[in-house]
Design a protein around this motif. Structure first.
Motif, short mmCIF file in Angstrom:
data_model
loop_
_atom_site.label_atom_id
_atom_site.label_comp_id
_atom_site.label_asym_id
_atom_site.label_seq_id
_atom_site.Cartn_x
_atom_site.Cartn_y
_atom_site.Cartn_z
N GLN A 20 -33.64 9.14 -11.20
CA GLN A 20 -32.33 8.93 -11.83
C GLN A 20 -31.49 10.21 -11.78
O GLN A 20 -30.28 10.16 -11.48
N ASP A 23 -30.25 10.65 -8.19
CA ASP A 23 -29.22 9.68 -7.82
C ASP A 23 -27.92 9.92 -8.58
O ASP A 23 -26.82 9.70 -8.04
N SER A 24 -28.04 10.37 -9.83
CA SER A 24 -26.83 10.68 -10.61
C SER A 24 -26.10 11.87 -10.00
O SER A 24 -24.86 11.92 -10.00
N ILE A 26 -26.10 12.63 -6.82
CA ILE A 26 -25.43 12.08 -5.63
C ILE A 26 -24.16 11.34 -6.05
O ILE A 26 -23.11 11.46 -5.41
N ASP A 27 -24.24 10.57 -7.15
CA ASP A 27 -23.06 9.86 -7.65
C ASP A 27 -21.93 10.82 -7.98
O ASP A 27 -20.76 10.55 -7.69
N THR A 169 -30.05 12.95 -0.75
CA THR A 169 -30.35 11.61 -0.25
C THR A 169 -31.78 11.54 0.29
O THR A 169 -32.52 10.58 0.03
N SER A 172 -34.10 11.78 -2.71
CA SER A 172 -34.14 10.51 -3.42
C SER A 172 -35.12 9.55 -2.74
O SER A 172 -35.91 8.86 -3.40
N HIS A 188 -33.41 -0.22 -9.34
CA HIS A 188 -32.20 -0.47 -8.55
C HIS A 188 -31.38 -1.63 -9.14
O HIS A 188 -30.14 -1.58 -9.12
N ARG A 191 -29.72 -0.23 -12.26
CA ARG A 191 -28.72 0.78 -11.85
C ARG A 191 -27.45 0.13 -11.32
O ARG A 191 -26.34 0.63 -11.57
#
Length: 259
Positions: A20, A23-24, A26-27, A169, A172, A188, A191
């Motif tokens: 998480q 990915d956060s 990356i967001d 990426t 992840s 997923h 999310r």
């Protein structure tokens, strides 16, 4: 099926929270870019459309110019016809032939008038289309300038973030590979359905992060025990205790700092 080593519940929670955090991050990078890539694409399409329109207008102008030349040539031909029929009138044998030639001359004169009218209309059309070309060219120049600015802006952001995004990426994917498929699918799914893409959150002041709904004390104890994977009944998010969250944040920040 992916080969994932058997993990304890605590290890699963840590792996999910780590994923998480990655990915956060990356967001966040993608949010910095925001709508810029789409803006650039839209501007490129608009510029291409304006260029095509300009070419069409210029082609129309050339075509009208050719038509005017053809009309002028026709006028000259009709003038020659008038000269020819006028000369022939000098040698007629009777009124019928004279009148016939007079009608031919009148026809040629009418054709000249009609062609001159068409030329006048086409010249007006040329002036109108020239204004259209000027307006379109001005708009094109403005859009091209705006596009170059946006492309430069996007290029700067990409230069700053591309390396980090590529690393994250890949990271992840590596972390996801160590999580069992059932849990990863749930992650997923959650999310994609919640605000900010947060599928795994910690307990903060007795509530799940970003929520005002209090977690019952007994549930908080179970979460802290790390023996079961529990979700927030209101948001569906997977819950971890704040101690675990703090430890994993410190660990991941150390990794992020070395990118």
């Amino acid at each position: 099926m992916t080969n994932v080593k058997e993990m304890s519940v605590e290890e699963k929670l840590r792996a999910l929270y780590d994923l998480q955090l990655i990915d956060s991050r990356i967001d966040e990078i993608r949010n910095v870019r925001g709508e810029l890539p789409l803006e650039v694409q839209d501007l490129e399409d608009e510029v291409a459309g304006l260029k095509a329109r300009n070419e069409k207008l210029k082609a129309d102008l050339e075509q009208i110019d050719d038509q005017i030349k053809a009309k002028k040539n026709a006028i000259e031909a009709h003038k020659e016809g008038i000269k020819k029929y006028t000369e022939q009138q000098k040698n007629v044998r009777n009124n019928r032939e004279f009148n016939s030639l007079t009608k031919e001359i009148e026809f040629q004169e009418l054709e000249i008038q009609l062609n001159e009218k068409h030329i006048k209309e086409m010249k007006a059309s040329i002036e109108y289309k020239k204004q259209q070309v000027a307006d379109s060219q001005e708009k094109l120049s403005s859009k091209q300038s705006h596009l170059e600015h946006k492309k430069a802006e996007l290029g700067d952001i990409m230069a700053e973030t591309q390396k980090e995004e590529e690393f994250l990426t890949k990271l992840s994917a590596e972390y996801a590979a160590n999580i069992e498929e059932r849990l990863l699918a749930a992650y997923h799914r959650i999310r994609s359905s919640v605000r900010n893409g947060l599928a795994v959150v910690s307990i903060e002041r007795g509530a799940s992060a970003g929520s005002f709904f209090t977690i019952p004390p007994q549930t908080q104890v179970e979460i802290a025990a790390r023996k079961k994977i529990l979700t927030d009944e209101h948001s569906g998010r997977i819950l971890v205790d704040n101690v675990l969250a703090a430890e994993e944040k410190e660990k991941m920040e150390s990794i992020f700092a070395n990118i």
